[in-house]
Design a protein around this motif. Structure first.
Motif, PDB file in Angstrom:
ATOM      1  N   ASP A  82      69.998 -90.669 -14.975  1.00  0.00           N
ATOM      2  CA  ASP A  82      68.690 -91.170 -14.534  1.00  0.00           C
ATOM      3  C   ASP A  82      68.332 -90.774 -13.103  1.00  0.00           C
ATOM      4  O   ASP A  82      67.190 -90.947 -12.688  1.00  0.00           O
ATOM      5  N   ASP A 129      65.654 -87.881 -13.654  1.00  0.00           N
ATOM      6  CA  ASP A 129      64.629 -88.601 -12.893  1.00  0.00           C
ATOM      7  C   ASP A 129      63.893 -89.628 -13.741  1.00  0.00           C
ATOM      8  O   ASP A 129      62.666 -89.603 -13.861  1.00  0.00           O
ATOM      9  N   ASP A 172      62.993 -93.633 -14.257  1.00  0.00           N
ATOM     10  CA  ASP A 172      62.946 -94.851 -13.426  1.00  0.00           C
ATOM     11  C   ASP A 172      63.254 -96.118 -14.209  1.00  0.00           C
ATOM     12  O   ASP A 172      63.517 -97.172 -13.613  1.00  0.00           O
ATOM     13  N   PRO A 210      64.272-101.584 -13.970  1.00  0.00           N
ATOM     14  CA  PRO A 210      64.382-100.414 -13.083  1.00  0.00           C
ATOM     15  C   PRO A 210      65.770 -99.773 -13.213  1.00  0.00           C
ATOM     16  O   PRO A 210      66.765-100.486 -13.325  1.00  0.00           O
ATOM     17  N   LYS A 223      66.781 -97.089  -8.690  1.00  0.00           N
ATOM     18  CA  LYS A 223      65.553 -97.743  -8.225  1.00  0.00           C
ATOM     19  C   LYS A 223      65.881 -99.122  -7.658  1.00  0.00           C
ATOM     20  O   LYS A 223      65.216 -99.616  -6.755  1.00  0.00           O
TER      21      LYS A 223
END
Lengths: 281, 281
Positions: free
Chosen positions: A74, A80, A82, A88, A92
């Motif tokens: 992630d 990438d 979120d 989250p 994040k």
């Protein structure tokens, strides 16, 4: 007790005393997840009449490796993403550095859990460690190839290899660990289980590609169509949606055939395979 | 053959067939490094008259873990260092994603090397795996605390704990692995070696802090004064340069005292400790 609940209780115990990394690791490991890998390990062990206590360490270890791989996948530099499990993603919530370290720590911890599983003989622990370290390495390899081929045109054979390493390796290992802790599992059974694991591993990942296209975010627990957004090679992109569906259905059917060869009652493994085949996320 | 050369030959063999990750892993592992950890393992094994073949897997494994930790420490989200061993850091050469994966792969590979070391009994392999998985976890923990306390005022006890986890844990493990493959190493020897390892581990890291301040980039092989630039807590920042020097010298002296207790000739371990004490980078 069902297998997911069982492994969750053990994971909760394992993740209790790891200092500054505890919070980020618990956040990612205990936030949900289908626990299919642990369930595979337990179901194989149960199929061969093993005491499930012997499978607890293995079931935890495969889920810890799975959780570590999701945290790193992630990351902004990787896929990438979120959102993970409807919350989250780890980076994040805790920042990139702590997310990288939480993943690193989980990988080490998974192997420590196996090495320290005093319910298993030293030789059985070595066998499980060989299988899991190899699978974990293959996952990193698979993700490395996957990121290397993004936006490039590749053929189905290359994509199958990526899927086999990224997803098939750990699912196959989960099956193997269940067999390794089962004394009554013979050589022929292990060979049949390896074929079974390979088929459901690849089926599972093709199905993932299909679900990524078809399933809305609130059910998937992560962003819909994220593969296409990233120009990732997928089965639907290469073969189209319908042929991809036929392909994973064919592989699940082969997996059922593999179970016919086993020397034991396979009702539970068939039930689990049916659940995988019918999953919606 | 000296120990560094010996472990380099084995690392070269281990890192030859890992598909897409091979290049990035070889780049980082084989680009240099002092091999102090492998040398510790070999020297302890030699001190107890063990066949050095038995220590090869352990020596490789500690260096693979060390290399993985450097790749991840150098990442932009972590210490953000661009130069390592006088060449671009792994993420500068291969990109962040491949660097994260090369580190992940090296960690898995280190444990696979130990689990598959058929020269050692299953029980010895389990003992080495327990030690190395635990040390690897502690390193991630130490880095996590270190990044968490950057820019904050902390006391020497906290800093000692960070240093012990970040550096001491793996150096201590390198010593322990050498003992574990040595049949003639008794319980009392192991306790003395643990104290020895703890003292040189902490001394080594305080010395690192001091060298970071005193040594120019071309000798250090990485940026000078990088700790202060990042507001990292260090011994010189907390105690001043002179008191930090006295502290690591005192710890090396304690390490020499620890060796007095051993039941064997400690000439080689004393020589190695002198080399560590006198290092300039």
């Amino acid at each position: 007790m069902n297998h997911a609940k069982r492994v969750n209780q053990h994971l909760d115990k394992v993740l209790s005393n790891q200092g500054s990394l505890t919070e980020a690791m618990r956040y990612s490991v205990l936030s949900g997840g289908k626990r299919f890998r642990a369930t595979l390990t337990y179901t194989v062990a149960q199929t061969f009449d093993a005491n499930l206590d012997l499978a607890d360490g293995c079931a935890c270890a495969v889920e810890l490796i799975h959780a570590y791989s999701l945290i790193h996948d992630d990351l902004p530099a990787m896929d990438d993403d979120d959102i993970r499990h409807n919350q989250p993603a780890c980076h994040k919530q805790f920042g990139e550095a702590q997310a990288i370290l939480a993943g690193d720590g989980l990988q080490a911890l998974a192997f420590e859990v196996l090495a320290s599983d005093t319910q298993l003989s030293a030789q059985t622990r070595i066998n499980t460690l060989q299988a899991l370290t190899h699978a974990s390495f293959e996952m990193a390899q698979g993700q490395s190839i996957d990121l290397g081929v993004a936006s490039k045109i590749i053929d189905v054979d290359t994509l199958r290899d990526v899927h086999q390493k990224k997803t098939g390796a750990l699912l196959g290992c989960a099956v193997k660990l269940g067999a390794l802790v089962s004394e009554s599992c013979n050589e022929q059974d292990i060979l049949a289980l390896e074929r079974f694991a390979k088929n459901i591993g690849l089926a599972y990942q093709i199905q993932d590609d299909v679900l990524d296209v078809l399933t809305p975010e609130e059910i998937l627990g992560k962003k819909q169509n994220s593969d296409a957004d990233k120009n990732k090679p997928t089965y639907p992109a290469l073969l189209g949606l319908e042929r991809s569906k036929s392909e994973f259905e064919r592989l699940y059917q082969q997996a059922f055939n593999d179970l016919d060869v086993l020397s034991v009652d396979t009702t539970q493994l068939r039930g689990l395979t049916l659940r995988l085949q019918g999953r919606k996320f």
